[in-house]
Design an enzyme around this catalytic site. Structure first.
Site, PDB file in Angstrom:
ATOM      1  N   LYS A  34      30.799  54.702  28.476  1.00 47.85           N
ATOM      2  CA  LYS A  34      30.941  54.124  29.839  1.00 47.85           C
ATOM      3  C   LYS A  34      31.030  55.328  30.926  1.00 47.85           C
ATOM      4  CE  LYS A  34      31.314  49.835  28.323  1.00 47.85           C
ATOM      5  NZ  LYS A  34      31.133  49.790  27.031  1.00 47.85           N
TER       6      LYS A  34
HETATM    7  C1  LIG Z   1      30.541  49.014  25.859  1.00 44.98           C
HETATM    8  C2  LIG Z   1      30.844  49.654  24.500  1.00 44.98           C
HETATM    9  C3  LIG Z   1      29.761  49.336  23.834  1.00 44.98           C
HETATM   10  C4  LIG Z   1      28.471  48.500  23.914  1.00 44.98           C
HETATM   11  O1  LIG Z   1      27.427  48.820  24.945  1.00 44.98           O
HETATM   12  P1  LIG Z   1      26.405  48.012  25.574  1.00 44.98           P
HETATM   13  O2  LIG Z   1      25.788  48.874  26.574  1.00 44.98           O
HETATM   14  O3  LIG Z   1      27.325  46.905  26.243  1.00 44.98           O
HETATM   15  O4  LIG Z   1      25.656  47.371  24.473  1.00 44.98           O
HETATM   16  C5  LIG Z   1      29.787  49.886  22.475  1.00 44.98           C
HETATM   17  N1  LIG Z   1      30.983  50.718  22.103  1.00 44.98           N
HETATM   18  C6  LIG Z   1      31.902  51.176  22.905  1.00 44.98           C
HETATM   19  C7  LIG Z   1      32.748  52.166  22.614  1.00 44.98           C
HETATM   20  C8  LIG Z   1      31.778  50.610  24.232  1.00 44.98           C
HETATM   21  O5  LIG Z   1      32.673  50.729  25.103  1.00 44.98           O
END
Ligand SMILES: *Cc1c(COP(=O)(O)O)cnc(C)c1O
Length: 499
Positions: free
Chosen positions: A113
């Site tokens: 993120k």
């Molecule tokens: C948010 C997240 C995901 C999923 O990503 P999306 O963009 O929502 O598909 C996968 N792994 C981790 C560790 C995340 O924080």
């Protein structure tokens, strides 16, 4: 370049407007009018560029009303070594012939993120200046764990913004909770909400829809906005790293210009994999996008059958950031594969809202099947994959990355497709360390151990140091201890903002 609403009713807006607004007024998501195309030689040229230069080049093609200097400032403020602990920002690790992991978790909160939330605040501030917004922005976040902390780190001490995070009192890990309640910064607020993630999310949605509350804020010179992945400003930075990974493979002479690669993404809200789709539509040579899910396998079924059905049991898994039944960013894909048929997309979204179900037409389904492959695995398989990956490669994936590795292995075995694969690694193994420890250590060693103790055991078993951002959490003092309920959220916000 203009941005359209995927539901076709709101008028087109500029990039800066799309980023300031977050979501279109008809409830749709902003989508670019046309997809910029990489030029012949671009990928070769980028080999000698660092991550910031690659980011600048790609963002310039999407952010038409930003100046080059403005984008450069955003990029340099985000992707530098005071924010990321790796000079390559999103390094590729070679596990095996034709198998590469792209580590997207070298930012301050140790999850992918950060790749978007480190730059979003700068894109937002610049957009506010370009569009002449005079209010200060209040970012409201309901989080199941990773987004909240990444938003706090991204927005902390950023002028003209405040960020308020609500996390469910039951339902975040010990590490995730400590990351949030110890957060520093002069514009950050955190509250636990009694109940689960849905309660917190419902409370935030109610506030976004509350015109009286908006008016009350406006009287104080404040305006609400969102930092989740429906905002184009969060999606567009994610396109950069897929292109960057391909360029790194060219540079390492693992592939030749034009060679196709597979991209494997552990998926929840469909944001990360959608960015890979946009990269391929820009002309990045991609064979298949492999969408990996845990036992909340609504996307696997959708890719295989063309039916989206959220009426199913919700599973709490050890890859919690993918425990999701409504993948919001799928709406953008539907808009692309129907060739911008907003009426059809609006119809499907209405069915989803009313019945929790929709089914797409054969043509759209076949376009999706040409580009995507879906697969899923259980918690047991996830732990197994962590164990096997450690044994075979001495590489320690987190639970989400392990889901991707598991699904990729099944794909490769059933199809015989051995084209080079880039697996998106979305979190440090220490972020979900108690589950990872379960895969590596014996039950006797794990018994009755508090979470931070497990991290230490994992660290010494694997011979990998605990990242400082997690190690220091144990000794940081708690700065946020507000507890509220979904109904009392407006008053909690008012108290935080002193209005
Ligand atoms: C948010 C997240 C995901 C999923 O990503 P999306 O963009 O929502 O598909 C996968 N792994 C981790 C560790 C995340 O924080």
């Amino acid at each position: 370049m203009n941005y359209f609403s995927s539901r076709g009713i709101s008028s087109p807006v500029s990039a800066a407007q799309a980023i300031t607004m977050g979501i279109a007024s008809d409830g749709g998501l902003f989508v670019p009018e046309t997809i910029p195309q990489l030029k012949i030689g671009d990928l070769e040229n980028m080999k000698s560029w660092n991550y910031r230069q690659r980011a600048l080049y790609i963002l310039q093609q999407y952010l038409g009303d930003f100046s080059r200097q403005e984008i450069e400032l955003c990029v340099n403020s985000a992707y530098n070594q005071s924010r990321f602990n790796h000079e390559k920002i999103a390094p590729l690790v070679r596990l095996d012939k034709g198998l590469f992991i792209q580590e997207l978790w070298h930012g301050p909160t140790l999850a992918f993120k950060d790749m978007a939330l480190q730059i979003l605040p700068h894109l937002l501030i610049t957009s506010m200046r370009i569009t002449g917004v005079t209010e200060d922005i209040v970012i409201l976040v309901a989080t199941s764990g990773d987004t909240g902390k990444a938003a706090l780190e991204g927005f902390k001490n950023i002028d003209r913004t405040k960020v308020i995070v609500f996390y469910p009192q039951e339902g975040v890990s010990v590490v995730q909770k400590r990351q949030m309640i110890t957060q520093e910064g002069n514009n950050v607020y955190v509250a636990a909400v009694a109940g689960n993630f849905d309660d917190a999310q419902a409370g935030v949605k109610r506030i976004f829809a509350d015109n009286n509350f908006a008016a009350r804020l406006q009287a104080e010179g404040l305006k609400l906005s969102s930092a989740n992945s429906i905002n184009w400003g969060r999606l567009v930075p994610q396109i950069i790293y897929y292109i960057s990974a391909y360029v790194d493979l060219l540079d390492a002479e693992e592939i030749k210009p034009g060679d196709k690669v597979n991209i494997v993404v552990p998926t929840g809200n469909f944001g990360n994999i959608l960015a890979a789709y946009y990269a391929s539509r820009m002309g990045l040579p991609v064979n298949r996008l492999i969408c990996a899910s845990n036992s909340n396998n609504v996307l696997t079924e959708f890719i295989n059958t063309g039916s989206y059905d959220r009426n199913r049991e919700f599973h709490k898994t050890i890859s919690p950031s993918m425990d999701i039944l409504i993948s919001s960013n799928l709406e953008r894909l539907l808009y692309e594969v129907t060739d911008h048929d907003a009426d059809r997309v609006r119809g499907w979204m209405q069915e989803l809202a009313e019945k929790g179900y929709y089914e797409i037409d054969d043509n759209s389904r076949s376009i999706i099947r040409q580009n995507f492959q879906g697969g899923y695995c259980s918690d047991e398989d996830t732990l197994d994959t962590i164990r096997k990956t450690w044994k075979q490669y001495r590489y320690l994936p987190d639970t989400h990355t392990a889901v991707a590795l598991n699904v990729y292995e099944k794909y490769r075995n059933t199809t015989g497709d051995t084209k080079p694969a880039i697996v998106a690694s979305t979190a440090s193994p220490f972020k979900f360390g108690s589950s990872v420890a379960q895969a590596l250590l014996s039950p006797a060693m794990l018994e009755n151990k508090p979470d931070f103790e497990l991290l230490k055991l994992l660290s010494s078993a694997a011979g990998i140091e605990i990242p400082t951002a997690i190690r220091d959490l144990e000794s940081l003092s708690v700065r946020h201890n507000t507890v509220t309920t979904a109904m009392e959220m407006p008053e909690t916000i008012a108290r935080f903002l002193n209005i």
